[in-house]
Motif scaffolding. Sequence first.
Motif, short mmCIF file in Angstrom:
data_model
loop_
_atom_site.label_atom_id
_atom_site.label_comp_id
_atom_site.label_asym_id
_atom_site.label_seq_id
_atom_site.Cartn_x
_atom_site.Cartn_y
_atom_site.Cartn_z
N SER A 106 -6.72 6.58 -2.04
CA SER A 106 -5.84 8.04 -2.57
C SER A 106 -4.45 7.67 -3.02
N GLY A 107 -4.31 6.56 -3.01
CA GLY A 107 -2.87 6.10 -3.40
C GLY A 107 -2.37 6.21 -4.97
N GLY A 108 -3.33 6.60 -5.64
CA GLY A 108 -3.03 6.90 -7.12
C GLY A 108 -2.83 8.07 -7.59
N THR A 109 -3.49 8.58 -8.50
CA THR A 109 -3.46 9.87 -9.08
C THR A 109 -4.02 10.79 -8.09
N SER A 110 -4.84 10.83 -7.46
CA SER A 110 -5.57 11.85 -6.69
C SER A 110 -4.32 12.36 -5.66
N GLY A 111 -3.78 11.34 -4.92
CA GLY A 111 -2.58 11.65 -4.18
C GLY A 111 -1.60 12.33 -4.92
N ASP A 112 -1.26 12.17 -6.19
CA ASP A 112 -0.21 12.79 -6.80
C ASP A 112 -0.54 13.88 -7.67
N SER A 113 -1.64 14.53 -7.37
CA SER A 113 -2.15 15.70 -8.16
C SER A 113 -1.64 17.10 -7.54
N THR A 114 -2.31 18.18 -8.09
CA THR A 114 -1.70 19.40 -7.69
C THR A 114 -2.45 19.94 -6.10
N GLY A 115 -3.51 19.32 -6.03
CA GLY A 115 -4.18 19.84 -4.77
C GLY A 115 -5.02 20.95 -5.04
N ASN A 116 -4.99 21.66 -6.24
CA ASN A 116 -5.81 22.63 -6.62
C ASN A 116 -7.25 22.43 -6.92
N LEU A 117 -8.16 23.36 -6.69
CA LEU A 117 -9.57 23.12 -6.85
C LEU A 117 -10.13 24.37 -7.68
N TYR A 118 -10.73 24.36 -8.82
CA TYR A 118 -11.15 25.88 -9.54
C TYR A 118 -12.13 25.73 -10.63
N ALA A 119 -12.79 26.69 -10.75
CA ALA A 119 -13.93 26.57 -11.86
C ALA A 119 -13.34 26.73 -13.08
N MET A 120 -12.14 27.24 -13.48
CA MET A 120 -11.50 27.47 -14.78
C MET A 120 -11.20 25.98 -15.15
N VAL A 121 -10.48 26.04 -16.45
CA VAL A 121 -9.84 24.74 -16.93
C VAL A 121 -8.42 24.85 -17.49
N ASP A 122 -7.78 24.08 -17.48
CA ASP A 122 -6.37 23.99 -18.10
C ASP A 122 -6.51 24.39 -19.48
N LYS A 123 -7.50 24.02 -20.36
CA LYS A 123 -7.46 24.20 -21.87
C LYS A 123 -8.03 25.60 -22.15
N ARG A 124 -8.49 26.27 -21.06
CA ARG A 124 -9.04 27.70 -21.19
C ARG A 124 -10.38 27.53 -21.45
N LEU A 125 -11.28 28.39 -20.67
CA LEU A 125 -12.45 28.69 -21.01
C LEU A 125 -12.80 29.17 -22.39
N HIS A 126 -12.00 30.02 -23.04
CA HIS A 126 -12.42 30.75 -24.03
C HIS A 126 -12.19 29.58 -25.28
N HIS A 127 -11.22 28.67 -25.13
CA HIS A 127 -11.20 27.59 -26.21
C HIS A 127 -12.60 26.79 -26.20
N ILE A 128 -12.99 26.66 -24.81
CA ILE A 128 -14.43 25.81 -24.92
C ILE A 128 -15.44 26.50 -25.61
N GLN A 129 -15.36 27.81 -25.27
CA GLN A 129 -16.40 28.69 -25.94
C GLN A 129 -16.44 28.66 -27.36
N SER A 130 -15.30 28.64 -27.98
CA SER A 130 -15.11 28.68 -29.46
C SER A 130 -15.30 27.13 -30.13
#
Length: 497
Positions: free
Chosen positions: A58-82
């Motif tokens: 965990s010394g790389g990106t995982s340890g430098d992440s936000t610590g957030n877990l969610y079903a949504m996505v940064d790009k937005r679900l409605h963009h994936i939908q379109s």
Amino acid sequence: MRQSIWKAAAQKISFPSLNENISTEIAIVGGGITGVTAAYLLARSGRKVVLLEAGTISGGTSGDSTGNLYAMVDKRLHHIQSKWSKETAANVARSRGEAVNLVEELVKRHQIDCSFKRVPWYLFSETEKKDRTIEKEIEAAAHYGLPVEELHELPLPIKVSTAIKADGQAQFNPAAYVKGLAEKIDSTNCRIFENSEVYHIEKEEELVLSTAKGTVTAQKVILATHTPKGIYGLQTALYPYREYAIAARLNSGDFPDGIYWDTEADFHTSMRTYRKGNDNYVLVLGGHHKVGQEDDYNRFYRKLEQNARRYFDVADIEYEWSAQHYKPADGLPYIGESSDDNIYIATGFSTDGLTYGVLSAMILDDQLNGRKNPWSDLYKASRFTPVKSARNFIKENINVAKQYLKNLPGKAEAESFDEIAAGQGKVVEVDDEKWAVFKDENGQVHCRSAVCTHMDCIVDWNDAEKSWDCPCHGSRFKATGEVIEGPAFSPLDKRNT
Ligand code: FES
């Protein structure tokens, strides 16, 4: 302190480094959330596994992440939908939700001390300009059965126009979780080695992975390295970006748990709280840019601090860190067997990597055990999506082509070493060749070729992280030339003055 709050707060564990030649069924390269979860699941199902980590678990990106877990996505679900379809976006949300559930199950089963908790997720607009984005996301999320509601105020001292709230998402300390899970892996089936960087993979009858002091021969390899190591056509569809984070210790006040995403486009920011000892922290994250393509990298930390002080009673900024992510051309990650037989990859997570990392491990566990996985086709690594990828593909690859022009004569940053201050690096032209020259705090000069060992782009000095960053596919090297991350296997070539 230039370190993530997660790494500072996580327990210390250690594993040996590889000092022998061994064989196994499955070798996993990379000890972040993807590699460790895959090792855990595969060992649990009786497969023989060796995990090799270049640094520490965990010394790389995982340890430098936000610590957030969610079903949504940064790009937005409605963009994936379109871009894809309603069904695809629904499956993205469902599959990600299952990954969050797995983390919760493992935390409970093994009593992993990582501050895991279910929290609401909010996406908000400060002005009416972004209201339509929020409304579309509410429609999309409701369509997938996610528990969402529309709000016009937040439990934060921030004025909002519209917000979406989704209950049941989660937060944890990612470094503590990954380390805790690594300790629970069935050691009869899995051996873990730290400080064992793989610098070459030879395709013989089986695959042979070389480290400095030993080799691993494996039937199958998982590259859980964030982006695949080596040269893959897929790299034209993966675009490397960096993002920044600060943890501000508060004098007073607190705000309710949650993941808060601000849609203000010029400096997209997310916020969350964390309690360490008796102190309350607010974490502010954002400010993304293409790797190796900035003049002033420290400006991102300054801007995050300004944002934190705008809303909160900040005592001091105790931790600052940055992390890399890879955006996929068509909006979805690539998970599964690569164009090389028996090499499996998991990449293109954008900024949603913790959840996608766990999901990748679930898919790879099924695939390597010959089980059908409901989402393996959706994220298939070998998919070809020219129409969905076209816009990003053209824009990003024109950008990469421009980076190669930096190798033309006369494009260096300095003419002589005298122009480099202590603690700084610059690209200098020496005998018609670009050198990456770093002057350490003692004034000693370290010279390397500035030509990236992946595919020959010219690296850029990152003044915030003291590293050489490649603007083409995101390889990063220490000031003294050793590989930090990215697709490059080899350090920058040494040059003698
Ligand atoms: Fe590909 Fe540097 S990372 S050329």
